[in-house]
Motif scaffolding. Sequence first.
Motif, PDB file in Angstrom:
ATOM      1  N   LEU A 166       0.842  -1.199   0.000  1.00 57.78           N
ATOM      2  CA  LEU A 166       0.000   0.000   0.000  1.00 57.78           C
ATOM      3  C   LEU A 166       0.875   1.246   0.000  1.00 57.78           C
ATOM      4  O   LEU A 166       1.841   1.336   0.753  1.00 57.78           O
ATOM      5  CB  LEU A 166      -0.908   0.018   1.234  1.00 57.78           C
ATOM      6  CG  LEU A 166      -1.778   1.270   1.420  1.00 57.78           C
ATOM      7  CD1 LEU A 166      -2.887   1.299   0.376  1.00 57.78           C
ATOM      8  CD2 LEU A 166      -2.359   1.336   2.830  1.00 57.78           C
ATOM      9  N   GLU A 167       0.528   2.185  -0.853  1.00 61.44           N
ATOM     10  CA  GLU A 167       1.121   3.522  -0.825  1.00 61.44           C
ATOM     11  C   GLU A 167       0.021   4.499  -0.446  1.00 61.44           C
ATOM     12  O   GLU A 167      -1.054   4.493  -1.052  1.00 61.44           O
ATOM     13  CB  GLU A 167       1.693   3.894  -2.191  1.00 61.44           C
ATOM     14  CG  GLU A 167       2.242   5.323  -2.243  1.00 61.44           C
ATOM     15  CD  GLU A 167       2.641   5.754  -3.643  1.00 61.44           C
ATOM     16  OE1 GLU A 167       2.961   6.945  -3.834  1.00 61.44           O
ATOM     17  OE2 GLU A 167       2.616   4.908  -4.561  1.00 61.44           O
ATOM     18  N   ILE A 168       0.277   5.306   0.575  1.00 61.62           N
ATOM     19  CA  ILE A 168      -0.698   6.300   1.011  1.00 61.62           C
ATOM     20  C   ILE A 168      -0.238   7.674   0.558  1.00 61.62           C
ATOM     21  O   ILE A 168       0.898   8.087   0.843  1.00 61.62           O
ATOM     22  CB  ILE A 168      -0.873   6.275   2.541  1.00 61.62           C
ATOM     23  CG1 ILE A 168      -1.390   4.906   2.989  1.00 61.62           C
ATOM     24  CG2 ILE A 168      -1.825   7.378   2.989  1.00 61.62           C
ATOM     25  CD1 ILE A 168      -1.501   4.763   4.496  1.00 61.62           C
ATOM     26  N   GLU A 169      -1.096   8.343  -0.153  1.00 61.52           N
ATOM     27  CA  GLU A 169      -0.798   9.690  -0.643  1.00 61.52           C
ATOM     28  C   GLU A 169      -1.802  10.663  -0.014  1.00 61.52           C
ATOM     29  O   GLU A 169      -3.007  10.588  -0.303  1.00 61.52           O
ATOM     30  CB  GLU A 169      -0.894   9.738  -2.167  1.00 61.52           C
ATOM     31  CG  GLU A 169      -0.608  11.100  -2.757  1.00 61.52           C
ATOM     32  CD  GLU A 169      -0.776  11.131  -4.265  1.00 61.52           C
ATOM     33  OE1 GLU A 169      -0.690  12.227  -4.841  1.00 61.52           O
ATOM     34  OE2 GLU A 169      -0.997  10.056  -4.866  1.00 61.52           O
ATOM     35  N   CYS A 170      -1.318  11.525   0.846  1.00 58.87           N
ATOM     36  CA  CYS A 170      -2.183  12.524   1.469  1.00 58.87           C
ATOM     37  C   CYS A 170      -2.269  13.746   0.550  1.00 58.87           C
ATOM     38  O   CYS A 170      -1.237  14.266   0.101  1.00 58.87           O
ATOM     39  CB  CYS A 170      -1.632  12.925   2.834  1.00 58.87           C
ATOM     40  SG  CYS A 170      -1.612  11.551   4.019  1.00 58.87           S
ATOM     41  N   VAL A 171      -3.484  14.171   0.279  1.00 59.30           N
ATOM     42  CA  VAL A 171      -3.691  15.298  -0.634  1.00 59.30           C
ATOM     43  C   VAL A 171      -4.452  16.396   0.091  1.00 59.30           C
ATOM     44  O   VAL A 171      -5.016  16.197   1.179  1.00 59.30           O
ATOM     45  CB  VAL A 171      -4.450  14.855  -1.900  1.00 59.30           C
ATOM     46  CG1 VAL A 171      -3.691  13.746  -2.626  1.00 59.30           C
ATOM     47  CG2 VAL A 171      -5.862  14.383  -1.553  1.00 59.30           C
ATOM     48  N   ALA A 172      -4.496  17.552  -0.543  1.00 59.81           N
ATOM     49  CA  ALA A 172      -5.144  18.710   0.060  1.00 59.81           C
ATOM     50  C   ALA A 172      -6.658  18.578   0.019  1.00 59.81           C
ATOM     51  O   ALA A 172      -7.225  17.829  -0.792  1.00 59.81           O
ATOM     52  CB  ALA A 172      -4.713  19.982  -0.671  1.00 59.81           C
ATOM     53  N   ALA A 173      -7.319  19.308   0.891  1.00 57.79           N
ATOM     54  CA  ALA A 173      -8.782  19.354   0.893  1.00 57.79           C
ATOM     55  C   ALA A 173      -9.283  19.792  -0.482  1.00 57.79           C
ATOM     56  O   ALA A 173      -8.705  20.677  -1.117  1.00 57.79           O
ATOM     57  CB  ALA A 173      -9.279  20.318   1.964  1.00 57.79           C
ATOM     58  N   CYS A 174     -10.333  19.145  -0.944  1.00 57.63           N
ATOM     59  CA  CYS A 174     -10.999  19.415  -2.234  1.00 57.63           C
ATOM     60  C   CYS A 174     -10.280  18.795  -3.423  1.00 57.63           C
ATOM     61  O   CYS A 174     -10.801  18.840  -4.534  1.00 57.63           O
ATOM     62  CB  CYS A 174     -11.193  20.919  -2.490  1.00 57.63           C
ATOM     63  SG  CYS A 174     -12.447  21.670  -1.460  1.00 57.63           S
ATOM     64  N   ASP A 175      -9.108  18.165  -3.213  1.00 60.19           N
ATOM     65  CA  ASP A 175      -8.427  17.538  -4.344  1.00 60.19           C
ATOM     66  C   ASP A 175      -9.149  16.278  -4.818  1.00 60.19           C
ATOM     67  O   ASP A 175      -9.078  15.927  -5.991  1.00 60.19           O
ATOM     68  CB  ASP A 175      -6.978  17.200  -3.973  1.00 60.19           C
ATOM     69  CG  ASP A 175      -6.019  18.342  -4.260  1.00 60.19           C
ATOM     70  OD1 ASP A 175      -6.510  19.470  -4.508  1.00 60.19           O
ATOM     71  OD2 ASP A 175      -4.791  18.125  -4.239  1.00 60.19           O
ATOM     72  N   LEU A 176      -9.819  15.579  -3.911  1.00 62.33           N
ATOM     73  CA  LEU A 176     -10.565  14.378  -4.280  1.00 62.33           C
ATOM     74  C   LEU A 176     -12.060  14.638  -4.383  1.00 62.33           C
ATOM     75  O   LEU A 176     -12.746  14.032  -5.209  1.00 62.33           O
ATOM     76  CB  LEU A 176     -10.317  13.263  -3.258  1.00 62.33           C
ATOM     77  CG  LEU A 176      -8.861  12.829  -3.062  1.00 62.33           C
ATOM     78  CD1 LEU A 176      -8.782  11.698  -2.049  1.00 62.33           C
ATOM     79  CD2 LEU A 176      -8.239  12.396  -4.380  1.00 62.33           C
ATOM     80  N   LEU A 177     -12.562  15.495  -3.543  1.00 63.38           N
ATOM     81  CA  LEU A 177     -13.979  15.850  -3.555  1.00 63.38           C
ATOM     82  C   LEU A 177     -14.066  17.368  -3.566  1.00 63.38           C
ATOM     83  O   LEU A 177     -13.901  18.027  -2.543  1.00 63.38           O
ATOM     84  CB  LEU A 177     -14.687  15.272  -2.325  1.00 63.38           C
ATOM     85  CG  LEU A 177     -16.182  15.550  -2.182  1.00 63.38           C
ATOM     86  CD1 LEU A 177     -16.943  15.053  -3.407  1.00 63.38           C
ATOM     87  CD2 LEU A 177     -16.726  14.916  -0.916  1.00 63.38           C
ATOM     88  N   ASP A 178     -14.299  17.908  -4.756  1.00 66.07           N
ATOM     89  CA  ASP A 178     -14.250  19.359  -4.954  1.00 66.07           C
ATOM     90  C   ASP A 178     -15.541  19.997  -4.449  1.00 66.07           C
ATOM     91  O   ASP A 178     -16.474  20.260  -5.206  1.00 66.07           O
ATOM     92  CB  ASP A 178     -14.039  19.667  -6.439  1.00 66.07           C
ATOM     93  CG  ASP A 178     -13.651  21.114  -6.683  1.00 66.07           C
ATOM     94  OD1 ASP A 178     -13.895  21.940  -5.790  1.00 66.07           O
ATOM     95  OD2 ASP A 178     -13.122  21.409  -7.771  1.00 66.07           O
ATOM     96  N   VAL A 179     -15.591  20.215  -3.139  1.00 65.24           N
ATOM     97  CA  VAL A 179     -16.784  20.783  -2.515  1.00 65.24           C
ATOM     98  C   VAL A 179     -17.056  22.193  -3.025  1.00 65.24           C
ATOM     99  O   VAL A 179     -18.208  22.617  -3.167  1.00 65.24           O
ATOM    100  CB  VAL A 179     -16.626  20.782  -0.981  1.00 65.24           C
ATOM    101  CG1 VAL A 179     -17.798  21.497  -0.312  1.00 65.24           C
ATOM    102  CG2 VAL A 179     -16.540  19.351  -0.470  1.00 65.24           C
ATOM    103  N   GLU A 180     -15.994  22.917  -3.334  1.00 64.88           N
ATOM    104  CA  GLU A 180     -16.168  24.293  -3.818  1.00 64.88           C
ATOM    105  C   GLU A 180     -16.944  24.301  -5.131  1.00 64.88           C
ATOM    106  O   GLU A 180     -17.834  25.124  -5.334  1.00 64.88           O
ATOM    107  CB  GLU A 180     -14.804  24.951  -4.000  1.00 64.88           C
ATOM    108  CG  GLU A 180     -14.861  26.445  -4.239  1.00 64.88           C
ATOM    109  CD  GLU A 180     -13.482  27.074  -4.192  1.00 64.88           C
ATOM    110  OE1 GLU A 180     -13.186  27.737  -3.175  1.00 64.88           O
ATOM    111  OE2 GLU A 180     -12.713  26.892  -5.146  1.00 64.88           O
TER     112      GLU A 180
END
Length: 462
Positions: free
Chosen positions: A383-397
Motif C-alpha cells: 500500500l502507498e498512502i498519498e495525502c492530498v489537500a482538501a478538495c483535491d478528491l472531492l471538490d466541494v467548492e
Amino acid sequence: MSQAPSVPAAAPAADPIAALDATVARAAKSPLYATRLAGVRIRALDDLHALPLTTRADLQQAGPHGTRAVPLEAVCHFGESSGTSGGAVNTTWLTADDFARDAATLRARHPDVFAPGRVLLNRFPFMAAPAHLMQLVAQQGGGVAVPAGNINWDVPFPRALELARRTGAHVLAGVPLEPIVLGAVARGQGIDPARDTAVDTLFLGGAALPPALQRRMARTWGARVIELYGSTETMLLGTSCPRATLHLEDGLAFAEVLDPATGTAVPLGGEGHLVVTTLGIDGSPLVRYDTGDLVRALPPCPCGDARPAIQVLGRAAETVVLGDVRLHAHDLVDGAACAADALDSDVFFVVVLRDRILLRVETRGEHGDPMAAWRARVGDVPLEIECVAACDLLDVETLARSPRVYKPAVSADWRGPGRRILTVGEGMIEWPRPSAAEAGRWIARTWRAARRRRALAREQGR
C-alpha cells in the motif's frame, strides 16, 4: 399521485416449492423463458436446480422487452440498470403490485425508521427503483418523502443539505457516497451533521458498504446505518438488522449461493455467486438469475432473525489479485476506509496498480497508524498512502457552485428589476460565475490531478 394498491409485506413462503412453481409459470410468459421453461413444473428443489442459470448475456440477447411477462397495460414502471457491470444495461418492467410488495416489506422490517411523521430525504437517483420505493413507503403511511434525487440539477448537494435541515429530515436515503459528500459540504459551511441536523438513520444501497465505512458514517452523522441490497433486475433482496447483518427477504426471492466452478451450493462461511429466483415480481420475473455478486453465506445471526444472512463481497469481475493475495471489492474499500479513518478522513480514492494499492486521502489530522489499520484489515498487501489537500478528491467548492434551475421560460419582462434574459437556455439554467480566486483554485486542483495521472501512467507504462 394515486394511492398504491394494498399489498401485504412479503413473508416467507409457507410452501417454497409452490412459490417457485408459480414464478416459473409467470416467467414462461416472457420471450426470454417461453421456450426454456415450456412445460416445466417445480415439484421439488431438484427440479429448480436442473434448470440452467440465467446470465446477463441472456438478458442482453433477449432485448428490452425480453423479460416482460405481462401486457404493457399491467406495467407501471420501466427500469434500466446503470451499466456499471460490463457496460451493458439491463431492463425491467414492473407492476404496481411489484412496488407495493417491496414498500410494504421495508415498512414491516423497519417500522421505527418508516413511521408516520418521519421525514425521508430521498436522494436515490430517480432512474433507480429505490427512489420510487421511498416515495411509495411514504404514500403507504411510512413517513413524509422529500423527493430530492441526487442526479438532478434542481436539487444539488448544497440544496439537499439545506432541505435536510429545513425539513428536519430524520432519514437520509441514497447511495453510500451520499452522506460522505453531504458531510463534506456541511463541513465546508461550518455545519456539524451530527449536531446540526435531525438525521438519525442512513438508509443506503447501490454500492459496497463495508463495516469501516459504516462506522465512520455513523460517527459523522450520529446516525444508525441500514444497508439496502437489491438490483434493478431483482428489486429488493434484503436489508441489514440492528447488528449490521444483511438478511435476505426469502418471501421476495429464493437465493442460492453457488460455487462458480462446480455450480453446487457452498457451505456456511463459503463464498460463491448469488443466484436469485424472484418470487415477488410479476412484471419481469427471473429464474435462477446469476447476479454476478460474490457473497459469503453466513451462519444464523445473533439478532434472532431467521432470514438467510449474507455478506456481499462485490462483483466477481471486480476482484483484485496482487501477488498471492486476492481482494474482493468489499475488502479493498473496507481496508481503505480503515486507513483513511486513521487519518481522520472519509474522503479517499483507491487506485489499483500492478504492484500495489495507491490510497489517496484528503487528511484533516491523524489519530492512528493508517498502515497498521490497513494491514489489520487486509493483511500484507503493498500500500502507498498519498495525502492530498482538501478538495483535491472531492471538490466541494465546485459542488457548492451548482447551477440555479428554473421552470423553463420563453419570455422576459425587462421593465422591472427581475432577470434580464435573452435566450431559452438562460430561462432554464443560470450558471454561477466563479471569482478569480475560485477559478485559480480549480485550475490548481485540475493541474495537480493531471500531473499525478501522467506520473502514474508513465510508471505503469514502464
